[in-house]
Design an enzyme around this catalytic site. Structure first.
Site, PDB file in Angstrom:
ATOM      1  N   GLU A  36       0.884  -1.045  -0.197  1.00 30.29           N
ATOM      2  CA  GLU A  36       0.138   0.002   0.219  1.00 30.29           C
ATOM      3  C   GLU A  36       0.974   1.175  -0.003  1.00 30.29           C
ATOM      4  O   GLU A  36       1.839   1.327   0.853  1.00 30.29           O
ATOM      5  CB  GLU A  36      -1.148   0.009   1.214  1.00 30.29           C
ATOM      6  CG  GLU A  36      -1.850   1.243   1.293  1.00 30.29           C
ATOM      7  CD  GLU A  36      -2.728   1.376   2.550  1.00 30.29           C
ATOM      8  OE1 GLU A  36      -2.758   0.394   3.299  1.00 30.29           O
ATOM      9  OE2 GLU A  36      -3.373   2.277   2.679  1.00 30.29           O
ATOM     10  N   ARG A 261       5.687 -12.501   9.924  1.00 27.01           N
ATOM     11  CA  ARG A 261       6.374 -11.359   9.333  1.00 27.01           C
ATOM     12  C   ARG A 261       7.798 -11.252  10.109  1.00 27.01           C
ATOM     13  O   ARG A 261       8.161 -12.022  10.943  1.00 27.01           O
ATOM     14  CB  ARG A 261       5.648 -10.090   9.730  1.00 27.01           C
ATOM     15  CG  ARG A 261       5.546  -9.947  11.143  1.00 27.01           C
ATOM     16  CD  ARG A 261       4.213  -9.006  11.631  1.00 27.01           C
ATOM     17  NE  ARG A 261       4.743  -7.566  11.047  1.00 27.01           N
ATOM     18  CZ  ARG A 261       3.879  -6.968  10.111  1.00 27.01           C
ATOM     19  NH1 ARG A 261       2.934  -7.684   9.504  1.00 27.01           N
ATOM     20  NH2 ARG A 261       4.319  -5.693   9.624  1.00 27.01           N
ATOM     21  N   LYS A 271       4.806   0.712   9.453  1.00 30.05           N
ATOM     22  CA  LYS A 271       4.941   1.834   8.647  1.00 30.05           C
ATOM     23  C   LYS A 271       4.336   3.210   9.556  1.00 30.05           C
ATOM     24  O   LYS A 271       4.942   4.192   9.544  1.00 30.05           O
ATOM     25  CB  LYS A 271       3.729   1.825   7.349  1.00 30.05           C
ATOM     26  CG  LYS A 271       4.839   1.303   6.148  1.00 30.05           C
ATOM     27  CD  LYS A 271       4.069   1.380   4.922  1.00 30.05           C
ATOM     28  CE  LYS A 271       2.977   0.342   4.797  1.00 30.05           C
ATOM     29  NZ  LYS A 271       2.547   0.073   3.333  1.00 30.05           N
TER      30      LYS A 271
HETATM   31  P1  ATP Z   1       3.145  -2.155   7.924  1.00 30.50           P
HETATM   32  O1  ATP Z   1       2.804  -3.002   9.258  1.00 30.50           O
HETATM   33  O2  ATP Z   1       4.491  -2.036   8.059  1.00 30.50           O
HETATM   34  O3  ATP Z   1       2.499  -1.003   7.879  1.00 30.50           O
HETATM   35  P2  ATP Z   1       1.723  -3.195   5.740  1.00 30.50           P
HETATM   36  O4  ATP Z   1       1.490  -4.732   5.940  1.00 30.50           O
HETATM   37  O5  ATP Z   1       0.707  -2.706   6.333  1.00 30.50           O
HETATM   38  O6  ATP Z   1       3.194  -3.018   6.756  1.00 30.50           O
HETATM   39  P3  ATP Z   1       1.765  -3.399   3.141  1.00 30.50           P
HETATM   40  O7  ATP Z   1       2.046  -2.192   2.021  1.00 30.50           O
HETATM   41  O8  ATP Z   1       0.448  -3.776   3.064  1.00 30.50           O
HETATM   42  O9  ATP Z   1       2.315  -2.843   4.389  1.00 30.50           O
HETATM   43  O10 ATP Z   1       2.701  -4.783   2.927  1.00 30.50           O
HETATM   44  C1  ATP Z   1       2.912  -5.297   1.582  1.00 30.50           C
HETATM   45  C2  ATP Z   1       3.483  -6.513   1.795  1.00 30.50           C
HETATM   46  O11 ATP Z   1       4.465  -6.905   2.469  1.00 30.50           O
HETATM   47  C3  ATP Z   1       1.947  -7.389   2.396  1.00 30.50           C
HETATM   48  O12 ATP Z   1       1.921  -8.632   1.707  1.00 30.50           O
HETATM   49  C4  ATP Z   1       2.682  -7.579   3.891  1.00 30.50           C
HETATM   50  O13 ATP Z   1       2.081  -8.842   4.434  1.00 30.50           O
HETATM   51  C5  ATP Z   1       4.160  -7.611   3.607  1.00 30.50           C
HETATM   52  N1  ATP Z   1       4.941  -7.170   4.897  1.00 30.50           N
HETATM   53  C6  ATP Z   1       4.748  -6.131   5.677  1.00 30.50           C
HETATM   54  N2  ATP Z   1       5.352  -6.066   6.668  1.00 30.50           N
HETATM   55  C7  ATP Z   1       6.233  -7.108   6.622  1.00 30.50           C
HETATM   56  C8  ATP Z   1       7.080  -8.027   7.693  1.00 30.50           C
HETATM   57  N3  ATP Z   1       7.654  -7.183   8.641  1.00 30.50           N
HETATM   58  N4  ATP Z   1       7.615  -9.064   7.082  1.00 30.50           N
HETATM   59  C9  ATP Z   1       7.356  -9.747   6.020  1.00 30.50           C
HETATM   60  N5  ATP Z   1       6.351  -9.033   5.247  1.00 30.50           N
HETATM   61  C10 ATP Z   1       5.738  -7.911   5.443  1.00 30.50           C
HETATM   62 MG    MG Z   2      -1.168  -3.692   4.970  1.00 31.99          MG
END
Ligand code: ATP
Ligand code: MG
Length: 563
Positions: A36, A261, A271
């Site tokens: 995102e 994760r 984020k």
């Molecule tokens: P954050 O928790 O940092 O806001 P998010 O999951 O909201 O991360 P996205 O942009 O939706 O951020 O993530 C894109 C992809 O990266 C998703 O498939 C998510 O599952 C994966 N992802 C995010 N954080 C991690 C992490 N710490 N380890 C592995 N994969 C991750």
């Molecule tokens: Mg997300």
């Protein structure tokens, strides 16, 4: 086999192998990385990127890059551009398969209309707060919305009017009609669309209803023909909903698979938290070299190879864990050790005068560029009467374990001569040693004594007349607590920010060969660590980031693990 070349195997690859065997998706493997654009990518995302692109490459499949841009209030073009740059920098390629969920808005709308027609979705007039109240809890079932049994015709009419902008933000939603008593709260008539009167960075003002993640994500995957939709564990409870939407509409149905994760010690990987650090000025922007963002670690001097190697080594599992940041640093050292040029740089200079060396003489001494790779050649370093050495390499009154320079003691200057300390000059006021005087032995040129006598230390140095002044930024962990994201009650994670995570040294002296070094170039400063030219370098004024010191704490940790 080189230990860096091992092929990872894990439960996800096992599932894919099995699916290929049973020909589940006609032998296709198609994954996607769906960030995102509401912030910069971090090292946790790198794990997901390496997994999705890695799996696709391994099974001769494809991986899409998809910007999951369904929330106009938090997303920006700046983030979109940064994401594209970062994934490419990590070394992955999506050919022409760069997609935006916002390109599917019209299709999503059609899917929603179909669900309404099938009696599986309804327009609800409850406020966000009321919806929350009606939802119930883990122990109590939810309560049905009074709008749940609206007629299809009325729902179609209201939904269309939601789209055309007739209603105020937050006044209505479109909800899936599933089961308010479900044991899974995600299945209690989840919201599919909400009204937001905000401009979207790509669709402008064309829409004022925006789909929720769970609704948009499964259809984005389906539209793109994804086979394996890999995501993090927090989506496990959302899988029934993912499956429900796709089954109701009888469209292509990818398999969602969840993995743990990445959590990394001494930093935060969320984020929302990273935005907090940027906005509250704890760091100097998203690409501050202390940040765990891809942009930050790139600026710090990390290589894409070291990050990919790190991701291979941590592997993929179903169980959450905290990975020591020392492992990431270890992977980087391994890579840079092979390819960084060795140079000499004095971070905290102390003047050293070679009393018996002719005043106007300059010698060009031969220095090895990388002892790990002799193919990288040699270079000339100038030697003269006045040099700089590291303040730490001299003690007027050396403690027991100190083997470097001290009055009366002989040491080697790297690639040069043996020198012996004669006396020191002190600042009359402070008593601080400001100059060290010594003599050199001309017969030790190159660093060895013909009579076989030994010295206990070899120091790096630069010639004062030839060296260039530079700024060096030393970094330490951003947080003092290993797991700052794991907040104790009532304590904000920012309370654990390390107040000494940045030290700036303004009057370092680096060897002449570094003049004109371009931003991004990486070096090993002998005996100190790996450094990288920062983009702040301007008009001949060099700025270096310390990427990582030479001290390998991971090697130590590993030793204690195996003995
Ligand atoms: P954050 O928790 O940092 O806001 P998010 O999951 O909201 O991360 P996205 O942009 O939706 O951020 O993530 C894109 C992809 O990266 C998703 O498939 C998510 O599952 C994966 N992802 C995010 N954080 C991690 C992490 N710490 N380890 C592995 N994969 C991750
Ligand atoms: Mg997300």
């Amino acid at each position: 086999m080189n230990k860096n070349d091992f092929k990872p195997s894990d439960f996800i690859r096992e599932i894919i192998r099995e699916d290929l065997k049973t020909n589940k998706y006609g032998g296709r493997v198609h994954t996607r990385f769906p960030p995102e654009p509401n912030g910069y990518l971090h090292i946790g995302h790198a794990k997901s990127i390496c997994l999705n692109f890695g799996v696709a490459a391994e099974f001769r499949g494809l991986c899409n890059l998809r910007l999951d841009d369904t929330n106009p209030t938090k997303e920006e073009m700046e983030y979109v551009e940064a994401i594209i740059k970062d994934v490419r920098w990590l070394g992955f390629d999506w050919d022409d398969r760069l997609y935006y969920a916002s390109d599917y808005f019209e299709l999503f709308y059609q899917y929603a209309v179909q669900l309404i027609k099938d009696g599986k979705a309804y327009v609800c007039d409850l406020s966000a707060e009321e919806i929350r109240e009606y939802r119930g809890t883990l122990t109590d079932p939810g309560k049905e919305s009074p709008y749940r049994y609206r007629l299809v015709k009325e729902n179609l009419d209201l939904f269309e009017r939601m789209r055309t902008g007739e209603f105020a933000e937050g006044s209505r939603t479109l909800r899936a009609k599933i089961d308010m008593a479900s044991g899974n709260i995600n299945m209690r008539d989840p919201v599919m669309y909400r009204i937001i009167h905000a401009e979207h960075h790509r669709t402008g003002n064309r829409w004022c209803i925006y789909p929720m993640y769970d609704f948009a994500h499964c259809f984005s995957d389906s539209i793109e023909g994804i086979t394996h939709s890999i995501c993090t564990l927090e989506f496990e409870d959302h899988r029934p909903l993912y499956d429900w939407f796709l089954d109701e509409l009888k469209v292509h149905h990818p398999q969602q698979i969840e993995f743990a994760r990445l959590n990394l010690s001494h930093t935060v990987l969320s984020k929302r938290k990273l935005i907090g650090l940027v906005e509250d000025g704890y760091v100097n922007g998203w690409d501050d070299p202390r940040m765990p963002t891809i942009a930050g670690i790139r600026r710090r001097g990390y290589t894409p190879e070291s990050i990919r190697n790190f991701c291979d080594r941590i592997g993929v599992a179903k169980k959450e864990s905290l990975v020591d940041i020392a492992l990431l640093e270890h992977c980087l050292r391994e890579d840079l050790n092979r390819r960084a040029l060795r140079v000499m740089a004095v971070l905290r200079p102390l003047r050293l005068i070679v009393d018996n060396y002719p005043e106007d003489k300059v010698e060009e001494l031969e220095a090895v560029n990388n002892p790990e790779d002799l193919g990288m050649g040699t270079r000339k370093v100038p030697f003269s009467r006045i040099l700089y050495i590291e303040q730490d390499d001299f003690r007027e009154h050396p403690p027991k374990q100190f083997f470097r320079l001290a009055p009366g003691r002989e040491v080697r200057l790297r690639y040069a001569y043996f020198i012996k300390c004669a006396n020191v000059v002190k600042d009359a006021r402070t008593g601080e040693v400001v100059e060290v005087h010594c003599t050199y032995d001309p017969k030790t040129r190159g660093g060895d004594a013909p009579d076989g006598r030994k010295v206990k230390a070899t120091l790096h140095w630069v010639s004062a007349a030839h060296a260039i002044q530079a700024e060096v930024r030393l970094y330490d962990h951003l947080f003092i607590k290993p797991d700052p994201g794991n907040e104790e009650e009532g304590i904000d994670f920012k309370a654990y920010v390390n107040p000494n995570s940045l030290e700036i040294l303004k009057s370092c002296q680096v060897e002449q060969s570094l003049s004109g070094a371009l931003p991004g170039t990486r070096y090993q400063f002998e005996r100190q660590g790996y450094f990288c030219v920062d983009p702040d370098s301007k008009n001949g004024k060099l700025v270096f980031n310390r990427t990582v010191s030479l001290r390998d704490t991971w090697a130590k940790i590993e030793k204690t693990l195996t003995t």
